[in-house]
Design an enzyme around this catalytic site. Structure first.
Site, PDB file in Angstrom:
ATOM      1  CB  CYS A 106      -0.918   0.031   1.284  1.00  0.00           C
ATOM      2  SG  CYS A 106      -1.973   1.492   1.326  1.00  0.00           S
ATOM      3  CG  HIS A 175       1.194  -2.598  -8.267  1.00  0.00           C
ATOM      4  ND1 HIS A 175      -0.156  -2.589  -8.580  1.00  0.00           N
ATOM      5  CD2 HIS A 175       1.706  -1.536  -8.707  1.00  0.00           C
ATOM      6  CE1 HIS A 175      -0.228  -1.561  -9.121  1.00  0.00           C
ATOM      7  NE2 HIS A 175       0.878  -0.914  -9.318  1.00  0.00           N
TER       8      HIS A 175
END
EC number: 1.3.1.-
Length: 340
Positions: A106, A175
């Site tokens: 995050c 990611h």
């Protein structure tokens, strides 16, 4: 393509699974329900703060709600302290998901700059230690989602993957951006491929970032050799992305877009479940981010979109959706012109 199941500990998924990303205020049970219906193989909860679980905060505890139809499911937690993460892992295990996932990706300031999420990419030793402690704490298979690194100068994702595997995780999702990139620029999958191709990597490696079409999903599958793909933003308001990718993999053909009738059905199912699960006011507000994609490509939709976003009640939204059905059934072909 050779077909073989993908295993995450005791969880067996089909060949090249499609995963729904954990997205804050998006990946709740109502949204997971429609994504599962449209072919998502593994879904994840919104990320849950370890401190919130330990304090039994209502918002955090509610995110542990799991329904049988969405299994297998992973619950994702984040935090910066070993003890609180260990205790949160115990609470998650009691909720009986199939997988416990740790968020080391995050990028938002309130998470990353407090040493959680992507912030732990600055302290790989601590990341490995927290992970190993959680693996010891629970019987569930533990997985991780992370990013390439904090910034372009500190990309050590191969080392991170090897150390997390040593700590005992059963799968890793990467990611293809750094924390500094946030969600800007293009995702770089080359380092993800380097992880997958490393001779010492034995766990499944899933890629994440910029997959927004069946063509790109197939291209990245073939080019980067990952074990599966995690889809995030492209699924918001468009759960059909999962079935479209699967159909394209099998046939090489693109499915036609979902009909007006199906879009209305799925949108209403999503909305009504959201009202039931989180209350009318919050559900109607949070559905606003989905409407544009639910009716993606519809001509002359701007007027309806504005009204949907301004609507304040379930009844009001239902009335607008009924108007949409009438308009596109009797007055305007949905795809006659370019999107408004």
């Amino acid at each position: 393509m050779q077909k073989h199941p993908v295993r995450i500990g005791s969880v067996e998924l089909e060949d090249f699974p499609l995963l729904l990303a954990p997205m804050e205020d998006v990946s709740d049970p109502p949204f997971r329900a429609v994504c599962k219906e449209q072919g998502a193989d593994l879904v994840y909860t919104e990320f849950i703060p370890a401190d919130g679980l330990i304090r039994h905060a209502d918002k955090a505890v509610q995110k542990l709600d799991i329904y049988d139809y969405e299994r297998p499911i992973g619950v994702q937690i984040f935090g910066s302290e070993i003890e609180s993460m260990r205790e949160a892992a115990r609470i998650v295990e009691a909720a009986q998901p199939e997988i416990l996932d740790i968020n080391y990706g995050c990028p938002v300031k309130k998470v990353a700059c407090k040493g959680a999420g992507a912030g732990l990419l600055k302290d790989i030793d601590k990341m490995q230690h927290i992970t190993a402690e959680i693996v010891k704490q629970v019987q569930l298979p533990v997985t991780v989602k992370t990013r390439l690194g904090w910034d372009e100068q500190s990309i050590r994702i191969v080392e991170v993957a090897l150390r997390l595997q040593e700590a005992g995780i059963k799968a890793l999702t990467i990611h293809g951006r750094t924390r500094v990139q946030m969600y800007k620029g293009e995702a770089n999958w080359e380092p993800i491929a380097q992880v997958k191709q490393h001779p010492d990597i034995e766990i499944p490696i899933f890629g994440n970032g910029d997959i927004d079409s069946p063509q790109k999903a197939l291209e990245y599958r073939q080019k980067y050799g990952v074990d599966g793909i995690m889809i995030g933003r492209a699924a918001i308001g468009y759960p059909w992305i999962f079935r479209e990718i699967k159909h394209y993999f099998k046939t090489g053909e693109l499915l036609p877009p979902p009909s007006l009738e199906e879009r209305l059905r799925v949108c209403l199912k999503h909305l009504r479940f959201a009202v039931e699960w989180k209350g009318e006011r919050k559900a109607v507000f949070e559905m606003r981010r989905h409407y544009t994609n639910y009716f993606k490509g519809f001509s002359h939709f701007k007027h309806f979109r504005t009204r949907l976003v301004e609507a304040g009640s379930l009844a009001e939204v239902e009335d607008i959706l009924a108007e949409i059905e009438h308009f596109y059934t009797h007055e305007q072909a949905p795809f006659e012109n370019s999107p408004s």
